[in-house]
Motif scaffolding. Structure first.
Motif, PDB file in Angstrom:
ATOM      1  N   ALA A 296      23.447 -13.717   3.211  1.00  0.00           N
ATOM      2  CA  ALA A 296      22.297 -13.058   2.575  1.00  0.00           C
ATOM      3  C   ALA A 296      22.038 -11.759   3.320  1.00  0.00           C
ATOM      4  CB  ALA A 296      21.062 -13.958   2.625  1.00  0.00           C
ATOM      5  N   THR A 297      21.239 -10.891   2.719  1.00  0.00           N
ATOM      6  CA  THR A 297      20.846  -9.638   3.387  1.00  0.00           C
ATOM      7  C   THR A 297      19.605  -9.911   4.220  1.00  0.00           C
ATOM      8  OG1 THR A 297      21.754  -8.294   1.606  1.00  0.00           O
ATOM      9  CG2 THR A 297      20.111  -7.269   3.036  1.00  0.00           C
ATOM     10  N   VAL A 298      19.737  -9.764   5.539  1.00  0.00           N
ATOM     11  CA  VAL A 298      18.665 -10.133   6.468  1.00  0.00           C
ATOM     12  C   VAL A 298      18.410  -9.011   7.459  1.00  0.00           C
ATOM     13  CG1 VAL A 298      18.016 -11.699   8.343  1.00  0.00           C
ATOM     14  CG2 VAL A 298      19.115 -12.604   6.290  1.00  0.00           C
ATOM     15  N   GLN A 299      17.137  -8.704   7.669  1.00  0.00           N
ATOM     16  CA  GLN A 299      16.731  -7.781   8.723  1.00  0.00           C
ATOM     17  C   GLN A 299      15.744  -8.504   9.636  1.00  0.00           C
ATOM     18  OE1 GLN A 299      17.732  -4.815   9.681  1.00  0.00           O
ATOM     19  NE2 GLN A 299      16.244  -4.728  11.331  1.00  0.00           N
ATOM     20  N   HIS A 300      16.129  -8.671  10.899  1.00  0.00           N
ATOM     21  CA  HIS A 300      15.215  -9.279  11.861  1.00  0.00           C
ATOM     22  C   HIS A 300      14.168  -8.266  12.300  1.00  0.00           C
ATOM     23  CE1 HIS A 300      18.630 -12.220  12.908  1.00  0.00           C
ATOM     24  NE2 HIS A 300      17.664 -12.929  12.346  1.00  0.00           N
ATOM     25  N   ILE A 301      12.956  -8.726  12.496  1.00  0.00           N
ATOM     26  CA  ILE A 301      11.945  -7.902  13.168  1.00  0.00           C
ATOM     27  C   ILE A 301      11.342  -8.728  14.286  1.00  0.00           C
ATOM     28  CG2 ILE A 301      11.411  -6.424  11.196  1.00  0.00           C
ATOM     29  CD1 ILE A 301       8.867  -8.071  10.766  1.00  0.00           C
ATOM     30  N   SER A 302      11.131  -8.076  15.431  1.00  0.00           N
ATOM     31  CA  SER A 302      10.574  -8.742  16.602  1.00  0.00           C
ATOM     32  C   SER A 302       9.075  -8.483  16.663  1.00  0.00           C
ATOM     33  CB  SER A 302      11.252  -8.203  17.865  1.00  0.00           C
ATOM     34  OG  SER A 302      10.476  -8.470  19.000  1.00  0.00           O
ATOM     35  N   ARG A 303       8.311  -9.558  16.796  1.00  0.00           N
ATOM     36  CA  ARG A 303       6.858  -9.389  16.866  1.00  0.00           C
ATOM     37  C   ARG A 303       6.451  -8.578  18.091  1.00  0.00           C
ATOM     38  NH1 ARG A 303       3.271 -14.703  16.630  1.00  0.00           N
ATOM     39  NH2 ARG A 303       3.902 -14.874  18.820  1.00  0.00           N
ATOM     40  N   GLU A 304       7.248  -8.665  19.160  1.00  0.00           N
ATOM     41  CA  GLU A 304       6.900  -7.936  20.379  1.00  0.00           C
ATOM     42  C   GLU A 304       7.143  -6.434  20.239  1.00  0.00           C
ATOM     43  OE1 GLU A 304       7.582 -12.142  21.454  1.00  0.00           O
ATOM     44  OE2 GLU A 304       8.715 -10.687  20.277  1.00  0.00           O
TER      45      GLU A 304
ATOM     46  N   GLU B 131       0.817  -1.219   0.000  1.00  0.00           N
ATOM     47  CA  GLU B 131       0.000   0.000   0.000  1.00  0.00           C
ATOM     48  C   GLU B 131       0.847   1.264   0.000  1.00  0.00           C
ATOM     49  OE1 GLU B 131      -2.515  -0.384   3.381  1.00  0.00           O
ATOM     50  OE2 GLU B 131      -3.895  -1.794   2.418  1.00  0.00           O
ATOM     51  N   ASN B 132       1.971   1.254   0.685  1.00  0.00           N
ATOM     52  CA  ASN B 132       2.751   2.485   0.852  1.00  0.00           C
ATOM     53  C   ASN B 132       3.936   2.592  -0.106  1.00  0.00           C
ATOM     54  OD1 ASN B 132       1.602   3.915   3.388  1.00  0.00           O
ATOM     55  ND2 ASN B 132       1.733   1.763   3.993  1.00  0.00           N
ATOM     56  N   TRP B 133       4.448   1.448  -0.576  1.00  0.00           N
ATOM     57  CA  TRP B 133       5.627   1.488  -1.436  1.00  0.00           C
ATOM     58  C   TRP B 133       5.413   0.765  -2.771  1.00  0.00           C
ATOM     59  CZ3 TRP B 133      10.168   4.056  -0.295  1.00  0.00           C
ATOM     60  CH2 TRP B 133      10.267   4.585   1.008  1.00  0.00           C
ATOM     61  N   ASN B 134       4.227   0.199  -2.924  1.00  0.00           N
ATOM     62  CA  ASN B 134       3.917  -0.600  -4.116  1.00  0.00           C
ATOM     63  C   ASN B 134       4.942  -1.715  -4.308  1.00  0.00           C
ATOM     64  OD1 ASN B 134       2.304  -1.274  -6.336  1.00  0.00           O
ATOM     65  ND2 ASN B 134       3.585  -0.102  -7.753  1.00  0.00           N
ATOM     66  N   ILE B 135       5.342  -2.319  -3.183  1.00  0.00           N
ATOM     67  CA  ILE B 135       6.339  -3.384  -3.197  1.00  0.00           C
ATOM     68  C   ILE B 135       5.642  -4.730  -3.042  1.00  0.00           C
ATOM     69  CG2 ILE B 135       8.258  -4.417  -1.921  1.00  0.00           C
ATOM     70  CD1 ILE B 135       9.114  -1.601  -1.149  1.00  0.00           C
ATOM     71  N   ASP B 136       5.895  -5.625  -3.966  1.00  0.00           N
ATOM     72  CA  ASP B 136       5.406  -6.995  -3.845  1.00  0.00           C
ATOM     73  C   ASP B 136       6.398  -7.794  -3.017  1.00  0.00           C
ATOM     74  OD1 ASP B 136       3.056  -6.753  -5.453  1.00  0.00           O
ATOM     75  OD2 ASP B 136       4.345  -6.707  -7.232  1.00  0.00           O
ATOM     76  N   SER B 137       5.887  -8.640  -2.155  1.00  0.00           N
ATOM     77  CA  SER B 137       6.749  -9.490  -1.338  1.00  0.00           C
ATOM     78  C   SER B 137       6.103 -10.862  -1.211  1.00  0.00           C
ATOM     79  CB  SER B 137       6.962  -8.877   0.054  1.00  0.00           C
ATOM     80  OG  SER B 137       5.715  -8.679   0.703  1.00  0.00           O
ATOM     81  N   SER B 138       6.942 -11.832  -0.873  1.00  0.00           N
ATOM     82  CA  SER B 138       6.434 -13.189  -0.712  1.00  0.00           C
ATOM     83  C   SER B 138       6.746 -13.692   0.686  1.00  0.00           C
ATOM     84  CB  SER B 138       7.066 -14.122  -1.750  1.00  0.00           C
ATOM     85  OG  SER B 138       8.481 -14.150  -1.594  1.00  0.00           O
ATOM     86  N   ILE B 139       5.888 -14.575   1.201  1.00  0.00           N
ATOM     87  CA  ILE B 139       6.103 -15.181   2.513  1.00  0.00           C
ATOM     88  C   ILE B 139       6.712 -16.560   2.293  1.00  0.00           C
ATOM     89  CG2 ILE B 139       5.001 -16.006   4.627  1.00  0.00           C
ATOM     90  CD1 ILE B 139       2.891 -13.822   4.247  1.00  0.00           C
ATOM     91  N   GLU B 140       7.915 -16.760   2.840  1.00  0.00           N
ATOM     92  CA  GLU B 140       8.673 -17.980   2.580  1.00  0.00           C
ATOM     93  C   GLU B 140       9.125 -18.619   3.899  1.00  0.00           C
ATOM     94  OE1 GLU B 140       8.852 -18.962  -0.428  1.00  0.00           O
ATOM     95  OE2 GLU B 140       8.481 -17.159  -1.640  1.00  0.00           O
ATOM     96  N   GLN B 141       9.727 -19.800   3.775  1.00  0.00           N
ATOM     97  CA  GLN B 141      10.209 -20.541   4.945  1.00  0.00           C
ATOM     98  C   GLN B 141      11.688 -20.286   5.232  1.00  0.00           C
ATOM     99  OE1 GLN B 141       8.193 -22.471   6.997  1.00  0.00           O
ATOM    100  NE2 GLN B 141       6.610 -21.487   5.735  1.00  0.00           N
ATOM    101  N   ASN B 142      12.455 -19.897   4.204  1.00  0.00           N
ATOM    102  CA  ASN B 142      13.901 -19.736   4.367  1.00  0.00           C
ATOM    103  C   ASN B 142      14.382 -18.454   3.686  1.00  0.00           C
ATOM    104  OD1 ASN B 142      14.501 -22.428   5.601  1.00  0.00           O
ATOM    105  ND2 ASN B 142      13.661 -23.137   3.637  1.00  0.00           N
ATOM    106  N   VAL B 143      15.563 -17.988   4.105  1.00  0.00           N
ATOM    107  CA  VAL B 143      16.152 -16.805   3.493  1.00  0.00           C
ATOM    108  C   VAL B 143      16.813 -17.192   2.174  1.00  0.00           C
ATOM    109  CG1 VAL B 143      16.579 -15.770   5.757  1.00  0.00           C
ATOM    110  CG2 VAL B 143      18.411 -17.034   4.628  1.00  0.00           C
ATOM    111  N   SER B 144      17.030 -16.199   1.318  1.00  0.00           N
ATOM    112  CA  SER B 144      17.689 -16.412   0.035  1.00  0.00           C
ATOM    113  C   SER B 144      18.712 -15.309  -0.181  1.00  0.00           C
ATOM    114  CB  SER B 144      16.666 -16.406  -1.101  1.00  0.00           C
ATOM    115  OG  SER B 144      17.319 -16.317  -2.360  1.00  0.00           O
ATOM    116  N   LYS B 145      19.886 -15.682  -0.692  1.00  0.00           N
ATOM    117  CA  LYS B 145      20.911 -14.663  -0.935  1.00  0.00           C
ATOM    118  C   LYS B 145      20.575 -13.806  -2.147  1.00  0.00           C
ATOM    119  CE  LYS B 145      24.066 -17.708  -3.505  1.00  0.00           C
ATOM    120  NZ  LYS B 145      25.428 -18.277  -3.515  1.00  0.00           N
TER     121      LYS B 145
END
Length: 594
Positions: free
Chosen positions: A352-360, A311-325
């Motif tokens: 790989a490029t990873v950013q953690h986010i905490s649900r809390e 909605e804010n960046w017009n960025i498509d993303s996918s929900i996956e099980q593992n990271v990818s480089k």
């Protein structure tokens, strides 16, 4: 013009000498303990106006003029433990240093009552609080955050939040060498101010300590209404200045020093668009959201993040099980506390490029959260690629390398030094340098600067080195900027809170906004405030003033680097207070060292 927290004052010494008597109480021992009862004892004499202490061995006392003052004061303090080691002598006001006299006059405001402010002269210091700052539970006071006002030797008015906490909460405070019983105790007086608690008092007691893991939060400025303004640091400060000038009319006057700015960089609509365009152009990899919590709620959380990105960046993303480089990866995990005694994914290293986010901690529906995630991902991707993509480095006009250096203290309390060398096209390398007497490098002087700063108790934020080896040092000064608080108060008292137009911002709030540089005695100083364009009513933090010191008489070139702080990808929707390559250095250290 902007204002700083350096005081300019006029003092009528003859008039002050006619109205007040001054005494110095000094110990023959090594020092007076900071919480010694002797520091508050002079206030038991009704004629005492104020006590000032910060010299370790002595304190100054200010009293309303009376021939019996010395006798009466001696009678009061002679009952206090340690008096046998004390001497009491009269002091001519002309012998008192300017900053000491100003502090005494400020401390003496504790004799006055204001509906919206309480003055407390305790252990030779001045603490002020607004009634709305008091923290209560079921009508019982458990904390009193205060603003301490301290005049330094060079007439800087330091403003710091100090917190008095109820003794009933002592179990929530860690005491080491100094135990609870060793702290001076305070109680509320009939005037609703704090006073030293005496042995026979039965009131609830407070000590000057904060609860473990807590911090008192008092806003810097709020221009929405006069009530909200008065409950901020600047609101309290405006009342202090007014009370000072009113009560010492014909004796003393204070105001905050003005300086003329030489360069002003506004983060206007054009700059915002350029920042957003740079971010959009850098987003050339797909974004995948990776669920490492995998409970009934985590998938829903990531779907909300996915929606906000679209909605804010017009960025498509996918929900996956593992990271990818080959992707920019947002990995959902718990807060660090959750993993105590378990395998903690915070410490995992990825190819790989990873950013953690905490649900809390993160709000999955927040546009602000989404922007922060994108910015952090792109900075980490730049670090993997070794090239800045979020800023047009060529716009600075540098044809040669520029290096940025900082010190990092690791878990073993070892000082380590890291440098980021940026080339003219924005490509860069980051390397660690060892401070070794037997291996000199082009950065040896930089490492020496950090070490000497530690010895001199200076706060060096970083060093910058040009291709010729010239070094500019960024130092904290301990100064802050001050808006036009008296004029703001007058506007709000008249009912006008429309102070955010360009004209009003420049008139009243210029000291708090955008990026400005100026010179004091030839030395370059700068500060970074909040973005003025589109600002809100409240400013939460003060703008710290930093100085630029060329090392060893080398040329100063820092002004060319001011645009490196006119970016919003380091502090989301705000400017960064030191050039953004230092953010790259901090992130590199987190990824490789911490």
């Amino acid at each position: 013009m902007i204002r700083t927290n350096r005081l300019e004052c006029s003092l009528n010494i003859a008039a002050i000498a006619a109205k007040y008597d001054f005494f110095r109480i000094e110990t023959s021992e090594t020092y007076l303990k900071s919480g010694a009862l002797m520091l508050d004892a002079p206030l038991l004499e009704n004629n005492t106006c104020a006590v000032r202490f910060d010299t370790r061995k002595s304190l100054l006392v200010m009293m309303h003029h009376d021939e019996c003052n010395k006798v009466n004061l001696k009678q009061v303090i002679s009952k206090i433990e340690g008096f046998d080691y004390m001497t009491l002598k009269s002091v001519d006001v002309s012998e008192i240093k300017k900053h000491e006299l100003l502090q005494l006059l400020l401390n003496a405001l504790s004799c006055y009552d204001l509906p919206e402010l309480r003055f407390n002269n305790l252990t030779g210091h001045l603490y002020c609080f607004h009634p709305k700052w008091i923290k209560k539970s079921k009508g019982v006071i458990w904390q009193v955050p205060c603003l301490e006002l301290r005049v330094t030797e060079d007439l800087i008015l330091d403003l710091n939040i100090r917190t008095f906490t109820s003794g009933k909460l002592q179990k929530d405070i860690t005491f080491k060498k100094k135990k609870y019983r060793d702290y001076p105790k305070y109680a509320f007086s009939s005037r609703n101010t704090l006073r030293r608690k005496l042995t026979e008092d039965k009131e609830d007691e407070f000590i000057l300590r904060q609860l473990d893991g807590s911090k008192s939060d008092v806003g810097f400025l709020d221009t929405q209404s006069i009530e909200k303004f008065k409950a901020t640091k600047m609101g309290v400060l405006s009342s202090v200045v007014e009370c000072f000038d009113e009560n010492y009319e014909n004796f003393a006057h204070i105001e905050f020093a003005q300086v003329s700015t030489s360069i002003c960089i506004d983060h206007d609509l054009k700059a915002k668009k350029e920042n957003k365009k740079a971010v959009e152009q850098a987003l050339n990899l797909p974004i995948r959201l990776v669920d490492q919590i995998k409970d009934p709620h985590s998938l829903d959380f990531l779907k909300r993040v996915q929606r906000v990105l679209k909605e804010n960046w017009n960025i498509d993303s996918s929900i996956e099980q593992n990271v990818s480089k080959n992707s920019l990866n947002v990995v959902l995990i718990h807060d660090a506390d959750y993993y105590e005694g378990k395998d903690d994914p915070h410490s995992l290293r990825y190819d790989a490029t990873v950013q953690h986010i905490s649900r809390e901690k993160y709000d999955g529906d927040s546009k602000f959260t989404a922007e922060a995630i994108i910015h952090e991902l792109l900075i980490k991707e730049d670090l993997r690629n070794g090239k800045i993509s979020l800023f047009d480095w060529n716009s600075l006009g540098f044809v040669d390398d520029v290096a940025f250096g900082m010190k990092f203290v690791d878990d073993e309390d070892t000082s380590r030094y890291f440098f980021m060398t940026v080339h003219s096209d924005g490509a860069f390398e980051i390397e660690e340098q060892v401070n070794d007497l037997f291996s000199q490098s082009r950065y040896s002087a930089c490492m020496e600067i950090f070490d000497k700063a530690d010895s001199a108790k200076e706060n060096v934020k970083g060093v910058i080195v040009d291709s010729k080896g010239n070094i500019n040092v960024i130092k904290d000064t301990g100064w802050i900027t001050i808006p036009e608080i008296l004029a703001i108060k007058k506007e709000l008292e008249s009912g006008n809170n429309k102070l955010r137009s360009k004209a009003k911002r420049e008139e009243l709030l210029s000291s708090c906004l955008d990026i400005k540089s100026f010179r004091i005695n030839g030395t370059l100083h700068y500060f970074v405030g909040i973005i003025g364009e589109g600002m809100k009513y409240a400013i939460h933090n003060a703008a710290n003033i930093r100085s630029i010191v060329p090392y060893g008489g080398t040329p100063e070139f820092f002004e060319k680097l001011l645009p490196l702080m006119n970016v919003s990808f380091v502090k989301n929707e705000q400017l960064t207070v030191i050039p953004f390559p230092f953010k790259y250095l901090r992130e590199w250290i987190k990824m490789h060292i911490e």
